[in-house]
Scaffold this active site. Sequence first.
Site, PDB file in Angstrom:
ATOM      1  N   GLU A 275      11.562  12.097 -10.847  1.00 23.37           N
ATOM      2  CA  GLU A 275      10.374  12.427 -11.652  1.00 23.37           C
ATOM      3  C   GLU A 275      10.755  12.528 -13.131  1.00 23.37           C
ATOM      4  O   GLU A 275      10.002  12.108 -14.009  1.00 23.37           O
ATOM      5  CB  GLU A 275       9.743  13.745 -11.191  1.00 23.37           C
ATOM      6  CG  GLU A 275       9.209  13.722  -9.770  1.00 23.37           C
ATOM      7  CD  GLU A 275       8.229  12.605  -9.526  1.00 23.37           C
ATOM      8  OE1 GLU A 275       7.348  12.374 -10.367  1.00 23.37           O
ATOM      9  OE2 GLU A 275       8.353  11.941  -8.472  1.00 23.37           O
ATOM     10  N   TRP A 278      10.747   9.190 -14.473  1.00 21.85           N
ATOM     11  CA  TRP A 278       9.393   8.718 -14.843  1.00 21.85           C
ATOM     12  C   TRP A 278       9.094   9.104 -16.294  1.00 21.85           C
ATOM     13  O   TRP A 278       8.526   8.342 -17.065  1.00 21.85           O
ATOM     14  CB  TRP A 278       8.319   9.358 -13.947  1.00 21.85           C
ATOM     15  CG  TRP A 278       7.973   8.584 -12.720  1.00 21.85           C
ATOM     16  CD1 TRP A 278       8.257   8.938 -11.437  1.00 21.85           C
ATOM     17  CD2 TRP A 278       7.242   7.337 -12.651  1.00 21.85           C
ATOM     18  NE1 TRP A 278       7.760   7.985 -10.577  1.00 21.85           N
ATOM     19  CE2 TRP A 278       7.129   7.006 -11.281  1.00 21.85           C
ATOM     20  CE3 TRP A 278       6.676   6.480 -13.595  1.00 21.85           C
ATOM     21  CZ2 TRP A 278       6.479   5.847 -10.841  1.00 21.85           C
ATOM     22  CZ3 TRP A 278       6.029   5.325 -13.158  1.00 21.85           C
ATOM     23  CH2 TRP A 278       5.946   5.024 -11.798  1.00 21.85           C
ATOM     24  N   TRP A 306     -16.987  -0.323 -19.604  1.00 18.01           N
ATOM     25  CA  TRP A 306     -16.996   1.097 -19.235  1.00 18.01           C
ATOM     26  C   TRP A 306     -18.383   1.685 -19.462  1.00 18.01           C
ATOM     27  O   TRP A 306     -19.128   1.204 -20.312  1.00 18.01           O
ATOM     28  CB  TRP A 306     -15.973   1.870 -20.074  1.00 18.01           C
ATOM     29  CG  TRP A 306     -14.544   1.420 -19.913  1.00 18.01           C
ATOM     30  CD1 TRP A 306     -13.815   0.687 -20.806  1.00 18.01           C
ATOM     31  CD2 TRP A 306     -13.678   1.653 -18.789  1.00 18.01           C
ATOM     32  NE1 TRP A 306     -12.547   0.462 -20.313  1.00 18.01           N
ATOM     33  CE2 TRP A 306     -12.435   1.049 -19.086  1.00 18.01           C
ATOM     34  CE3 TRP A 306     -13.819   2.326 -17.564  1.00 18.01           C
ATOM     35  CZ2 TRP A 306     -11.346   1.085 -18.201  1.00 18.01           C
ATOM     36  CZ3 TRP A 306     -12.733   2.369 -16.698  1.00 18.01           C
ATOM     37  CH2 TRP A 306     -11.525   1.748 -17.011  1.00 18.01           C
ATOM     38  N   ASN A 341       0.022  17.755 -10.485  1.00 15.62           N
ATOM     39  CA  ASN A 341       0.093  16.298 -10.648  1.00 15.62           C
ATOM     40  C   ASN A 341      -0.872  15.556  -9.718  1.00 15.62           C
ATOM     41  O   ASN A 341      -1.526  14.607 -10.130  1.00 15.62           O
ATOM     42  CB  ASN A 341       1.523  15.816 -10.419  1.00 15.62           C
ATOM     43  CG  ASN A 341       1.639  14.312 -10.607  1.00 15.62           C
ATOM     44  OD1 ASN A 341       1.331  13.788 -11.675  1.00 15.62           O
ATOM     45  ND2 ASN A 341       2.056  13.607  -9.563  1.00 15.62           N
ATOM     46  N   TRP A 359     -10.682   5.317 -19.752  1.00 15.62           N
ATOM     47  CA  TRP A 359      -9.543   6.222 -19.595  1.00 15.62           C
ATOM     48  C   TRP A 359      -9.178   6.922 -20.897  1.00 15.62           C
ATOM     49  O   TRP A 359      -8.642   8.032 -20.903  1.00 15.62           O
ATOM     50  CB  TRP A 359      -8.322   5.498 -19.026  1.00 15.62           C
ATOM     51  CG  TRP A 359      -7.802   4.343 -19.860  1.00 15.62           C
ATOM     52  CD1 TRP A 359      -8.113   3.017 -19.726  1.00 15.62           C
ATOM     53  CD2 TRP A 359      -6.888   4.413 -20.978  1.00 15.62           C
ATOM     54  NE1 TRP A 359      -7.450   2.262 -20.670  1.00 15.62           N
ATOM     55  CE2 TRP A 359      -6.692   3.092 -21.453  1.00 15.62           C
ATOM     56  CE3 TRP A 359      -6.224   5.442 -21.614  1.00 15.62           C
ATOM     57  CZ2 TRP A 359      -5.856   2.787 -22.530  1.00 15.62           C
ATOM     58  CZ3 TRP A 359      -5.392   5.151 -22.695  1.00 15.62           C
ATOM     59  CH2 TRP A 359      -5.217   3.836 -23.135  1.00 15.62           C
ATOM     60  N   TRP A 382      -2.556   8.164 -17.272  1.00 17.69           N
ATOM     61  CA  TRP A 382      -3.945   7.679 -17.342  1.00 17.69           C
ATOM     62  C   TRP A 382      -4.044   6.186 -17.085  1.00 17.69           C
ATOM     63  O   TRP A 382      -4.918   5.723 -16.360  1.00 17.69           O
ATOM     64  CB  TRP A 382      -4.572   8.049 -18.697  1.00 17.69           C
ATOM     65  CG  TRP A 382      -5.172   9.411 -18.617  1.00 17.69           C
ATOM     66  CD1 TRP A 382      -4.594  10.575 -19.019  1.00 17.69           C
ATOM     67  CD2 TRP A 382      -6.424   9.763 -18.017  1.00 17.69           C
ATOM     68  NE1 TRP A 382      -5.413  11.630 -18.717  1.00 17.69           N
ATOM     69  CE2 TRP A 382      -6.543  11.161 -18.107  1.00 17.69           C
ATOM     70  CE3 TRP A 382      -7.454   9.048 -17.417  1.00 17.69           C
ATOM     71  CZ2 TRP A 382      -7.657  11.854 -17.619  1.00 17.69           C
ATOM     72  CZ3 TRP A 382      -8.565   9.724 -16.934  1.00 17.69           C
ATOM     73  CH2 TRP A 382      -8.657  11.108 -17.029  1.00 17.69           C
TER      74      TRP A 382
HETATM   75  C1  LIG Z   1      -3.424  11.431 -15.661  1.00 18.47           C
HETATM   76  C2  LIG Z   1      -2.087  12.098 -15.829  1.00 18.47           C
HETATM   77  C3  LIG Z   1      -1.758  12.700 -17.037  1.00 18.47           C
HETATM   78  C4  LIG Z   1      -0.507  13.311 -17.207  1.00 18.47           C
HETATM   79  N1  LIG Z   1      -0.214  13.900 -18.414  1.00 18.47           N
HETATM   80  C5  LIG Z   1       1.002  14.460 -18.607  1.00 18.47           C
HETATM   81  C6  LIG Z   1       1.335  15.051 -19.857  1.00 18.47           C
HETATM   82  O1  LIG Z   1       0.550  15.033 -20.823  1.00 18.47           O
HETATM   83  N2  LIG Z   1       2.563  15.635 -19.977  1.00 18.47           N
HETATM   84  C7  LIG Z   1       3.467  15.668 -18.954  1.00 18.47           C
HETATM   85  O2  LIG Z   1       4.551  16.216 -19.113  1.00 18.47           O
HETATM   86  N3  LIG Z   1       3.183  15.076 -17.774  1.00 18.47           N
HETATM   87  C8  LIG Z   1       1.982  14.494 -17.568  1.00 18.47           C
HETATM   88  N4  LIG Z   1       1.698  13.932 -16.344  1.00 18.47           N
HETATM   89  C9  LIG Z   1       2.741  13.876 -15.317  1.00 18.47           C
HETATM   90  C10 LIG Z   1       2.799  15.069 -14.352  1.00 18.47           C
HETATM   91  O3  LIG Z   1       1.515  15.370 -13.874  1.00 18.47           O
HETATM   92  C11 LIG Z   1       3.404  16.336 -14.964  1.00 18.47           C
HETATM   93  O4  LIG Z   1       4.603  16.036 -15.625  1.00 18.47           O
HETATM   94  C12 LIG Z   1       3.714  17.371 -13.878  1.00 18.47           C
HETATM   95  O5  LIG Z   1       2.551  17.709 -13.174  1.00 18.47           O
HETATM   96  C13 LIG Z   1       4.297  18.610 -14.534  1.00 18.47           C
HETATM   97  O6  LIG Z   1       4.510  19.625 -13.592  1.00 18.47           O
HETATM   98  P1  LIG Z   1       5.972  20.087 -13.201  1.00 18.47           P
HETATM   99  O7  LIG Z   1       6.764  20.362 -14.422  1.00 18.47           O
HETATM  100  O8  LIG Z   1       5.834  21.184 -12.205  1.00 18.47           O
HETATM  101  O9  LIG Z   1       6.533  18.778 -12.504  1.00 18.47           O
HETATM  102  P2  LIG Z   1       7.770  18.529 -11.523  1.00 18.47           P
HETATM  103  O10 LIG Z   1       7.235  17.910 -10.294  1.00 18.47           O
HETATM  104  O11 LIG Z   1       8.608  19.732 -11.375  1.00 18.47           O
HETATM  105  O12 LIG Z   1       8.582  17.383 -12.285  1.00 18.47           O
HETATM  106  C14 LIG Z   1       9.641  17.685 -13.208  1.00 18.47           C
HETATM  107  C15 LIG Z   1       9.384  17.008 -14.530  1.00 18.47           C
HETATM  108  O13 LIG Z   1       9.388  15.589 -14.372  1.00 18.47           O
HETATM  109  C16 LIG Z   1       8.456  15.018 -15.296  1.00 18.47           C
HETATM  110  N5  LIG Z   1       7.411  14.315 -14.543  1.00 18.47           N
HETATM  111  C17 LIG Z   1       6.963  14.596 -13.301  1.00 18.47           C
HETATM  112  N6  LIG Z   1       6.030  13.704 -12.921  1.00 18.47           N
HETATM  113  C18 LIG Z   1       5.878  12.856 -13.948  1.00 18.47           C
HETATM  114  C19 LIG Z   1       5.058  11.709 -14.172  1.00 18.47           C
HETATM  115  N7  LIG Z   1       4.214  11.239 -13.248  1.00 18.47           N
HETATM  116  N8  LIG Z   1       5.145  11.087 -15.370  1.00 18.47           N
HETATM  117  C20 LIG Z   1       6.007  11.522 -16.318  1.00 18.47           C
HETATM  118  N9  LIG Z   1       6.808  12.593 -16.162  1.00 18.47           N
HETATM  119  C21 LIG Z   1       6.747  13.243 -14.995  1.00 18.47           C
HETATM  120  C22 LIG Z   1       7.848  16.161 -16.092  1.00 18.47           C
HETATM  121  O14 LIG Z   1       8.594  16.302 -17.282  1.00 18.47           O
HETATM  122  C23 LIG Z   1       8.063  17.345 -15.153  1.00 18.47           C
HETATM  123  O15 LIG Z   1       8.105  18.581 -15.836  1.00 18.47           O
HETATM  124  C24 LIG Z   1       0.438  13.311 -16.150  1.00 18.47           C
HETATM  125  C25 LIG Z   1       0.096  12.697 -14.934  1.00 18.47           C
HETATM  126  C26 LIG Z   1      -1.143  12.106 -14.770  1.00 18.47           C
HETATM  127  C27 LIG Z   1      -1.481  11.473 -13.454  1.00 18.47           C
END
Ligand SMILES: Cc1cc2nc3c(=O)[nH]c(=O)nc-3n(C[C@H](O)[C@H](O)[C@H](O)COP(=O)(O)OP(=O)(O)OC[C@H]3O[C@@H](n4cnc5c(N)ncnc54)[C@H](O)[C@@H]3O)c2cc1C
Length: 470
Positions: A275, A278, A306, A341, A359, A382
């Site tokens: 993650e 990502w 849209w 997420n 979006w 997005w």
């Molecule tokens: C529409 C949409 C918008 C999002 N906007 C953001 C945003 O503005 N900022 C943001 O940090 N994340 C964003 N995310 C990704 C993700 O939802 C969050 O990083 C995650 O929910 C953060 O929670 P956590 O720290 O508990 O994640 P964990 O599951 O603990 O993951 C650890 C870290 O990995 C990174 N990560 C995890 N999933 C993703 C992902 N899909 N894409 C990129 N990095 C990821 C984050 O830095 C996160 O803190 C978005 C996802 C979607 C679908």
Amino acid sequence: MTRGLHWFRNDLRLQDNTALNALAARVDQWLPVFVLDPRLAGGARRQAPRIRFLLDCLERLRCDLQKRGVPLLVREGIPEEVLPKLLHETRASLLSFNEDTTPFAACRDAAVRRVVERSGGRVVACSDRVVFRASDVLSAVGEPYAVYTPYRNAWWKRWAKEPRYAARLARLPAPIPGIAAVAVRDLRADGGGTGAGYLPTGGGAAARRRLTRFLDTEVRRYREDRDRPDRDGTSRLSPYLRFGVISVRQCIGRAEEAARTDAVLRGGVAKWLDELVWREFYAGILEQHPRVLRENYRREYDPMVWNDDPQGFRAWCDGQTGFPIVDAGMRQLRATGWMHNRARMVVASFLTKDLLIDWRAGARFFLTHLVDGDPASNNGGWQWAASTGTDAQPYFRIFNPIVQGKRWDPKGRYIRRWIPELRDVPDESVHSPWESGIATTYVQRIVDHAERRALALDRFRNARSRMVRR
Ligand SMILES: Cc1cc2nc3c(=O)[nH]c(=O)nc-3n(C[C@H](O)[C@H](O)[C@H](O)COP(=O)(O)OP(=O)(O)OC[C@H]3O[C@@H](n4cnc5c(N)ncnc54)[C@H](O)[C@@H]3O)c2cc1C
């Protein structure tokens, strides 16, 4: 005697701070500075969860620095104007900062560099926010990747060759004497606004505690729980990573160490680290293609039509669409500044495929309300949901919000936490309360999912064929 300033931005920590380490090795005296830019944090923006969290982190950084006898200078204004003046005032010749590759930041930093160098100063700019920049992880033909899985494989190969930990506390030089600091407390917004009571505690100590707790407990079940909004199964480190309160290298280093000492953690740790990759991937996409902030990554969807639907958009923003998983997600966001997420994926899909709203409107709303709002990850998420991104969800795969709810929140715990109107609806129909026969004050569905699904398929198909004909 060489003097320098370190300009803190999205790197609010002393440990493993690349540019700060670089400055510390070059100067005899230094001062840290933070510039509160009205373009980013002025007026109503000051109340946004992200800015309030930032100011909390800043105050804690100030305390950390104070313990080391170093005052944090906080100035309000345009960095291009404030920093040269400050260099002059402090008789410092070196300015260090960690690079930020968003288009706004890259342009601002280039302007700062120009004015500093024009007046005889020097800039030390380092890559710090990610482990590897897009140009560090290239395909066999020397191109940056546009698809996550091969990128991830190459990323880990590179990491195996060259792990980049530097989790050291900089040896800080002495502070430049005689300069008055401004307490961050003066700038902190006083209560109110969205997510007021729920914002995470700022600062490095809180980030490290959260990481430790996650690696001691939740990571064991991360593979199973990470998609479950009804469980507290993820790290919640995103706001800390957003502001560099903890570095991605510190997270990777600690997680790898945990997996080495306890084999049971390996699966969860591996998934979690992917993650973080990502995050690196999307940062690289934005760095290479700054246009994605405004445009579809996949041009074949440019002719997409849209809907202009202010009422639908309002209902989505307010968590009043009549689809429980969507409304729970949006209400969680409004109340806490954070959303799970899985819920982010579902609400983004609902906005773009059920309401057929662009979006970009959703991405803007998220950036305003998320405490972890990050241009690269937000844009990646997005465009993935809207099927316009790099390895996006194909346009014909449209989330059914009822099925998603049943699958990821089977007992409706997440729903009931955020939608009290559905407290008394039994588990079997909490995701489709209209079937329960129980009278509630919960809002009626604003669209029919099956109809909207068909319409979305049609619109996406048309957009693609129009592009082919062009
Ligand atoms: C529409 C949409 C918008 C999002 N906007 C953001 C945003 O503005 N900022 C943001 O940090 N994340 C964003 N995310 C990704 C993700 O939802 C969050 O990083 C995650 O929910 C953060 O929670 P956590 O720290 O508990 O994640 P964990 O599951 O603990 O993951 C650890 C870290 O990995 C990174 N990560 C995890 N999933 C993703 C992902 N899909 N894409 C990129 N990095 C990821 C984050 O830095 C996160 O803190 C978005 C996802 C979607 C679908």
